[in-house]
Design an enzyme around this catalytic site. Structure first.
Site, PDB file in Angstrom:
ATOM      1  N   HIS A 465       0.840  -1.203   0.000  1.00  6.41           N
ATOM      2  CA  HIS A 465       0.000   0.000   0.000  1.00  6.41           C
ATOM      3  C   HIS A 465       0.874   1.251   0.000  1.00  6.41           C
ATOM      4  CE1 HIS A 465      -3.177   2.706   1.987  1.00  6.41           C
ATOM      5  NE2 HIS A 465      -3.455   2.581   0.711  1.00  6.41           N
ATOM      6  N   GLU A 477       2.864   0.271   3.359  1.00 12.15           N
ATOM      7  CA  GLU A 477       2.364  -0.793   4.233  1.00 12.15           C
ATOM      8  C   GLU A 477       2.432  -2.106   3.453  1.00 12.15           C
ATOM      9  OE1 GLU A 477      -1.046   0.966   7.094  1.00 12.15           O
ATOM     10  OE2 GLU A 477      -1.444   1.281   4.978  1.00 12.15           O
ATOM     11  N   ASN A 515      -4.994   3.991   7.373  1.00 15.56           N
ATOM     12  CA  ASN A 515      -6.375   4.388   7.090  1.00 15.56           C
ATOM     13  C   ASN A 515      -7.309   4.025   8.238  1.00 15.56           C
ATOM     14  OD1 ASN A 515      -5.747   5.568   4.718  1.00 15.56           O
ATOM     15  ND2 ASN A 515      -6.419   3.896   3.409  1.00 15.56           N
TER      16      ASN A 515
END
Ligand code: NAD
Length: 720
Positions: A465, A477, A515
């Site tokens: 990510h 990530e 997130n």
């Protein structure tokens, strides 16, 4: 000359120039510490005493590094001003000796030249650099909460004039060879030809040959120093006090909001030095040293150094057998959109070849254009030359089919956020992929296991990510689903490392780490707005806390929603439904996405968007309300801290420092607060738990604290 040095090699050339090759023992880079400074002093003393030595060239015997700066572990350990003063005075005495000797000293720079290394170069008469793309100069001390303390605040203004010096000293910005030459930080930049770095081969290099010429040309005469007219005007006493220094301070206050004292202290040191000029005092000692000593022992500097070490550790950390990624290979990127094209660009920057696949040529063209613009920035900044730009672009092959993917070991999927489309692409890839290849998805919102649901080899599917903008955002990530094999994780992890990123391994969970934690902050900000608090008040409180301040643009949660786009924000919030009421948010967000019309933003023309207030009034009976800044801050920050503890409790990451770095580099949590979990620990775990209990009664169950606070006391104790 005595040749038995641990960290230096010397060779006297027939023309009388002494070459000194710096090679810090047992370290990958050269550093200035008590030991190396002591030894360099002996080398310099011998050179000054030796009548055969006409001039001195100081170079490095390490590839890619001139001097990385002062030894930061030594600075980190300094809690006593006197200890610090002793080292700094040793350096001052050495530098002054070089400066005041009748023999010319030349710094021959190739690779990084940072902090104390740059200050050593400034104490030389001349600075000659090779145009190796790694050659870069910076005084990054302010990023560690201190100021350049080896004379940098005094010598740089003398060399390049006040405005350029203030820019470099207060920002810590990096200057590559050609821009540094233009600013006067360097005297010559010479073409780079790679040779082995030995003291015997050193003078074969063209930049060393130029440095030797400079050493024979004699001392620099500062009386002959010429500055452009504007630099001269901005350095004149009255203009300097009322314009140049004032403006620098205003600019710093605008960017730091007073949270980082070091850049302001650096301006003080420069100013004090200018006042002392011509008064027979040594400004390096009188102006700079007391300011440096106060900062070195300050808790903020210790925190910032702690973050620096965590970051370096994270960048070099191995999670398995070392497995460097061969750059002489082609990687695949699926999707040439906003993220895919930027990822492809970063891959070619690092030397990989790339096949970038999209469904139609008309989708590939904007992607190529985006990469071209990225590379053009490097060209404009003179980081690369035109042939390198062309090479980079030619190393990307835009394609619409799978030809050649059967030989590609790493595929990064960055296709539009549609589960069926991603699953289909994975199935097509599996049909042709070599058996050891990995499929790394950049999805922001789908569970990895869902994407791999129908895959034959789920163990090869991993998450990578990235964050937007991909070049600037250091965090990646690495998502491990239950079925992902350790080998696949290791491959993705090492790939991220080879891109110079900070990889953090995250166990699959909704929203991953960044997130997931950030969603609580964003959702709460929208609830605050719906409750009656203005857009301005909400974002002001977050900015006051310091959110995104380190990016140079402090930003509150609602402005952040506008930046990422309300559509994406809604997508992310929806993907976190598993977290229940903690991220439920408010239906306002869907109203802000009118069908067939442009999505609304929270901000419009510098104020809260009247159209958003209109929706709130007409549909939800909105009435303006005020809440103290302290209460708004609590409502925004405590849910993030609570979610971070939940991630630790669930083992989403292994260590607390990973959450600290993830939130700093991925979500703009301010460095001066020392990391989200440190901030929480300092605020008090029990106090925070109680506050959340109270807030859950007052505002709703979403605030109910998790059950990890007691255990967290021990886990976080080590962080303090
Ligand atoms: P985008 O809409 O800009 O680009 C998606 C691209 O995928 C388009 O060019 C589209 O034509 C292409 N595409 C569609 N089907 C394809 C297929 N079968 N094969 C190859 N290409 C195909 O989207 P984006 O913002 O670049 O996002 C891409 C991915 O990255 C998403 O999974 C998103 O969640 C993730 N992501 C986005 C951000 C962000 O800030 N936008 C950040 C991190 C991760």
């Amino acid at each position: 000359m005595n040749q038995n040095y641990q960290h230096f090699k010397t060779r006297l050339l027939p023309n009388g120039v002494l070459l000194i090759g710096f090679d810090t023992k047992d370290k990958k880079v050269n550093v200035l510490n008590t030991e190396t400074v002591g030894e360099l002093t002996s080398v310099v003393n011998s050179a000054l005493e030796d009548t055969k030595v006409k001039g001195v060239v100081l170079a490095s015997l390490k590839q890619g590094c001139f001097i990385a700066g002062a030894d930061i572990s030594e600075i980190a350990a300094m809690t006593d001003k006197e200890v610090c003063k002793a080292l700094v005075m040793k350096v001052h005495n050495l530098f002054l000796k070089m400066e005041e000797s009748p023999k010319a000293f030349v710094a021959a720079i190739e690779g990084v030249c940072l902090g104390g290394g740059f200050e050593l170069a400034l104490a030389c008469d001349w600075r000659v650099a090779s145009d190796n793309p790694k050659t870069s100069l910076a005084l990054p001390e302010v990023k560690l909460g201190i100021i350049p303390g080896f004379g940098g605040t005094q010598r740089l203004p003398r060399l390049v004039g006040l405005p350029a010096a203030l820019e470099a000293i207060t920002s810590g910005k990096t200057f590559y060879a050609v821009p540094a030459l233009k600013r006067g930080m360097l005297d010559d930049v010479v073409s780079h030809i790679k040779f082995e770095k030995t003291i015997d081969a050193l003078d074969k290099e063209p930049f060393i040959q130029q440095a030797v010429k400079r050493a024979l040309s004699g001392k620099r005469n500062f009386a002959l120093q010429k500055f452009p007219l504007m630099t001269k005007i901005l350095g004149m006493p009255i203009v300097r006090d009322y314009v140049t220094l004032k403006k620098a301070r205003q600019m710093i206050m605008k960017q730091t909001k007073g949270n980082y004292p070091a850049p302001l202290a650096a301006v003080d040191a420069v100013e004090r030095g200018l006042e002392l000029q011509g008064k027979g005092l040594r400004p390096y000692v009188e102006a700079e040293l007391p300011i440096l000593l106060d900062l070195v022992v300050s808790p903020l500097s210790k925190d910032l150094i702690g973050i620096f070490f965590s970051t370096e550790r994270a960048k070099s950390r191995e999670i398995g057998p070392p497995m460097p990624v061969d750059r002489k290979q082609t990687l695949g990127v699926l999707g040439a959109g906003l993220m895919g094209s930027q990822i492809a660009g970063v891959l070619v920057d690092k030397g990989f070849d790339v096949k970038m696949k999209d469904v139609k040529p008309e989708f590939l063209c904007p992607g190529m254009d985006r990469i071209f613009k990225m590379e053009l920035k490097d060209l404009k900044k003179k980081i690369i030359k035109k042939p390198e730009l062309e090479q980079r672009l030619l190393r990307i092959e835009p394609v619409t089919n799978w030809d050649g993917f059967d030989r590609i070991q790493y595929v990064i999927e960055s296709i539009l956020e549609d589960l069926a489309v991603k699953q289909q692409a994975l199935a097509e890839w599996e049909a042709i992929a070599p058996k050891d290849a990995i499929f790394a998805s950049n999805t922001s919102s789908f569970p990895l296991s869902k994407i791999a649901e129908k895959a034959k080899n789920k163990e090869r599917v991993v998450g990578m990510h990235f964050f937007n903008p991909v070049r600037q955002m250091q965090l990646v990530e690495i998502i491990k689903a239950e079925a992902t094999s350790d080998e696949t994780v290791l491959k993705a992890y090492n790939l991220a490392k080879s891109l110079g990123k900070i990889p953090i391994v995250v166990k699959e969970c909704p929203g991953f780490v960044v997130n997931r934690i950030l969603a609580r902050y964003l959702a709460e900000s929208i609830l605050l707005l719906a409750e009656g608090i203005s857009v301005e008040d909400i974002d002001r409180a977050a900015k006051k806390f310091g959110m995104a301040i380190d990016s140079g643009h402090a930003m509150g949660p609602l402005e952040l929603c506008d930046y990422i786009g309300i559509k994406t924000a809604v997508l992310v919030l929806n993907s976190l439904k598993a977290l229940g009421e903690r991220v439920e948010g408010h239906p306002l967000v869907t109203e802000m996405l009118p069908k067939d019309k442009k999505p609304l933003t929270f901000w419009s023309e510098g104020k809260g968007n009247p159209a958003v207030y209109e929706i709130l009034k007409s549909k939800y009976g909105w009435q303006p309300k005020t809440l103290s800044q302290e209460e708004i801050t609590k409502r925004l920050m405590l849910p993030m801290a609570d979610e971070a503890l939940r991630c630790l409790q669930e083992g989403v990451v292994e260590k607390p420092w990973q959450i600290n770095l993830a939130m700093m580099y991925g979500a703009g949590f301010p460095a001066f607060r020392a990391g989200l979990l440190n901030w929480l620990a300092r605020r008090g775990l029990e106090k925070t738990r109680q506050d959340l209990e109270e807030m859950s009664v007052k505002y709703g169950k979403r605030f109910a604290p998790c059950s990890f606070y007691k255990e967290a006391e021990q886990v976080l104790e080590k962080l303090m």
